[in-house]
Design an enzyme around this catalytic site. Structure first.
Site, PDB file in Angstrom:
ATOM      1  CB  SER A 146      -0.847  -0.024   1.282  1.00  0.00           C
ATOM      2  OG  SER A 146      -1.474   1.207   1.511  1.00  0.00           O
ATOM      3  CE1 TYR A 159      -4.322  -2.023   4.938  1.00  0.00           C
ATOM      4  CE2 TYR A 159      -3.279   0.079   4.475  1.00  0.00           C
ATOM      5  CZ  TYR A 159      -3.933  -1.057   4.040  1.00  0.00           C
ATOM      6  OH  TYR A 159      -4.183  -1.228   2.698  1.00  0.00           O
TER       7      TYR A 159
HETATM    8  P1  NAD Z   1     -11.636  -5.988   0.022  1.00  0.00           P
HETATM    9  O1  NAD Z   1     -12.158  -5.816   1.411  1.00  0.00           O
HETATM   10  O2  NAD Z   1     -12.510  -5.711  -1.134  1.00  0.00           O
HETATM   11  O3  NAD Z   1     -11.076  -7.471  -0.173  1.00  0.00           O
HETATM   12  C1  NAD Z   1     -10.343  -8.107   0.811  1.00  0.00           C
HETATM   13  C2  NAD Z   1     -10.259  -9.592   0.505  1.00  0.00           C
HETATM   14  O4  NAD Z   1      -9.532 -10.200   1.571  1.00  0.00           O
HETATM   15  C3  NAD Z   1     -11.636 -10.274   0.434  1.00  0.00           C
HETATM   16  O5  NAD Z   1     -11.609 -11.290  -0.549  1.00  0.00           O
HETATM   17  C4  NAD Z   1     -11.764 -10.907   1.815  1.00  0.00           C
HETATM   18  O6  NAD Z   1     -12.577 -12.073   1.815  1.00  0.00           O
HETATM   19  C5  NAD Z   1     -10.312 -11.263   2.119  1.00  0.00           C
HETATM   20  N1  NAD Z   1     -10.094 -11.356   3.538  1.00  0.00           N
HETATM   21  C6  NAD Z   1     -10.330 -10.387   4.473  1.00  0.00           C
HETATM   22  N2  NAD Z   1     -10.061 -10.890   5.700  1.00  0.00           N
HETATM   23  C7  NAD Z   1      -9.657 -12.167   5.518  1.00  0.00           C
HETATM   24  C8  NAD Z   1      -9.260 -13.189   6.403  1.00  0.00           C
HETATM   25  N3  NAD Z   1      -9.254 -13.030   7.711  1.00  0.00           N
HETATM   26  N4  NAD Z   1      -8.904 -14.406   5.878  1.00  0.00           N
HETATM   27  C9  NAD Z   1      -8.959 -14.587   4.546  1.00  0.00           C
HETATM   28  N5  NAD Z   1      -9.319 -13.661   3.659  1.00  0.00           N
HETATM   29  C10 NAD Z   1      -9.674 -12.465   4.151  1.00  0.00           C
HETATM   30  O7  NAD Z   1     -10.302  -5.114  -0.006  1.00  0.00           O
HETATM   31  P2  NAD Z   1      -9.406  -4.509  -1.194  1.00  0.00           P
HETATM   32  O8  NAD Z   1      -9.502  -3.050  -1.108  1.00  0.00           O
HETATM   33  O9  NAD Z   1      -9.662  -5.220  -2.472  1.00  0.00           O
HETATM   34  O10 NAD Z   1      -7.966  -4.883  -0.622  1.00  0.00           O
HETATM   35  C11 NAD Z   1      -7.134  -5.889  -1.172  1.00  0.00           C
HETATM   36  C12 NAD Z   1      -5.705  -5.603  -0.752  1.00  0.00           C
HETATM   37  O11 NAD Z   1      -5.288  -4.340  -1.294  1.00  0.00           O
HETATM   38  C13 NAD Z   1      -5.499  -5.513   0.764  1.00  0.00           C
HETATM   39  O12 NAD Z   1      -4.296  -6.117   1.125  1.00  0.00           O
HETATM   40  C14 NAD Z   1      -5.429  -4.020   1.003  1.00  0.00           C
HETATM   41  O13 NAD Z   1      -4.688  -3.694   2.158  1.00  0.00           O
HETATM   42  C15 NAD Z   1      -4.725  -3.563  -0.266  1.00  0.00           C
HETATM   43  N6  NAD Z   1      -4.910  -2.144  -0.558  1.00  0.00           N
HETATM   44  C16 NAD Z   1      -6.153  -1.643  -0.824  1.00  0.00           C
HETATM   45  C17 NAD Z   1      -6.294  -0.294  -1.098  1.00  0.00           C
HETATM   46  C18 NAD Z   1      -7.611   0.333  -1.422  1.00  0.00           C
HETATM   47  O14 NAD Z   1      -7.666   1.578  -1.512  1.00  0.00           O
HETATM   48  N7  NAD Z   1      -8.668  -0.433  -1.619  1.00  0.00           N
HETATM   49  C19 NAD Z   1      -5.170   0.548  -1.079  1.00  0.00           C
HETATM   50  C20 NAD Z   1      -3.923   0.004  -0.790  1.00  0.00           C
HETATM   51  C21 NAD Z   1      -3.809  -1.361  -0.532  1.00  0.00           C
END
Ligand code: NAD
Length: 264
Positions: A146, A159
């Site tokens: 991130s 985080y």
């Molecule tokens: P999201 O909430 O849409 O998806 C998260 C996924 O992780 C889902 O499939 C969920 O089922 C799974 N998950 C959550 N907790 C879990 C657990 N305990 N065990 C197994 N699976 C689990 O989130 P997203 O925004 O698509 O995020 C995906 C990745 O991208 C993450 O690592 C997040 O930190 C990173 N990220 C997101 C953003 C953003 O702005 N959305 C920015 C930077 C980094």
């Protein structure tokens, strides 16, 4: 980059039942990979993710459940995939959670959960897939970090610590595999409109007494010079590139996709 450059490769994307992970799963399926979905969610959400990937690949992908907050689950996930689908050639550590609170009030239980899912689980999955990748002398490990992997954003202690840690882990694995056909890289998104971020926008809208669109606009324009959210598909495109032959010597990077945020 050929449209089918991942044919014959098995790709496991953790947390691919929604958001960025699902977009990556769809893209890698389109590039010919045998995709293994993983993540939580009710039957309807899982079925919808399976159908989305099947629409790209023409075959229904296998879905693996399991809460990555448990070290035992993170370890056995790889065993289950290898037993039922095949050796993992592409591992995308994408599953992640967030908790927002000032450091002084940050609950230890939330700290432990964020570190377990965002950092310890990737360590364990990498540990499990690496020997096989080295034996076959080909592999791609991509960790979704991130912009918080570089910045100390207020109220995101666990985080930011986990995402900084994930960049450290990426560099170490990359160093250990530097003379092999295995690469390990990280992608560092800024704000991407997914369920994880929608929850933060809703909280901000409630706190500021504004509607969702206003809160979203204020959030993204405060940190992205572009004023735009990143699209999940744009992250997926970068992951597909990192899996390609063109990226054979891209090693140990933390690649920003953040509308210019970290350039300031
Ligand atoms: P999201 O909430 O849409 O998806 C998260 C996924 O992780 C889902 O499939 C969920 O089922 C799974 N998950 C959550 N907790 C879990 C657990 N305990 N065990 C197994 N699976 C689990 O989130 P997203 O925004 O698509 O995020 C995906 C990745 O991208 C993450 O690592 C997040 O930190 C990173 N990220 C997101 C953003 C953003 O702005 N959305 C920015 C930077 C980094």
């Amino acid at each position: 980059m050929a449209a089918t450059h991942l044919e014959g490769r098995v790709a496991l994307i953790t947390g691919s039942t929604s958001g960025i992970g699902l977009a990556i799963a769809r893209r890698l399926a389109r590039q010919g990979a045998t995709v293994c979905l993983h993540g939580l969610g009710d039957a309807k959400q899982v079925e919808s993710a399976i159908c989305a990937v099947a629409s790209e690949a023409g075959v229904r992908p296998r879905h693996f459940g399991g809460d990555l907050g448990s070290a035992a689950v993170a370890t056995t996930l790889i065993e289950e995939v290898e037993k039922s689908v095949g050796s993992v050639d592409v591992l995308v550590n994408n599953a992640g959670i967030q908790h927002v609170s000032p450091v002084a009030d940050f609950p230890l239980e939330r700290w432990n959960a964020v570190l377990a899912i965002n950092l310890t689980a990737p360590f364990l999955t990498i540990q499990r897939v690496l020997p096989g990748m080295l034996q076959r002398n080909w592999g791609r490990i991509i960790n979704i970090s991130s912009a918080s992997g570089y910045r100390g954003v207020p109220h995101k202690a666990a985080y930011a610590a986990s995402k900084h840690g994930l960049l450290g882990l990426t560099k170490v694995v990359s160093s250990e595999t530097a003379q092999t056909g295995v690469t390990c890289n990280a992608v560092c998104p800024g704000w991407v409109m997914t369920p994880l971020v929608e929850r933060q926008i809703e909280a901000r809208a409630a706190k500021d007494g504004v509607d969702f669109e206003r809160a979203a606009f204020e959030m993204v324009s405060a940190s992205h010079p572009s004023g735009q959210f990143v699209k999940p598909e744009q992250i997926a495109g970068l992951v597909a590139y990192l899996c390609s032959e063109d990226a054979d010597e891209v090693r140990g990077v933390g690649w920003n996709v953040d509308g210019g945020r970290l350039a300031r």
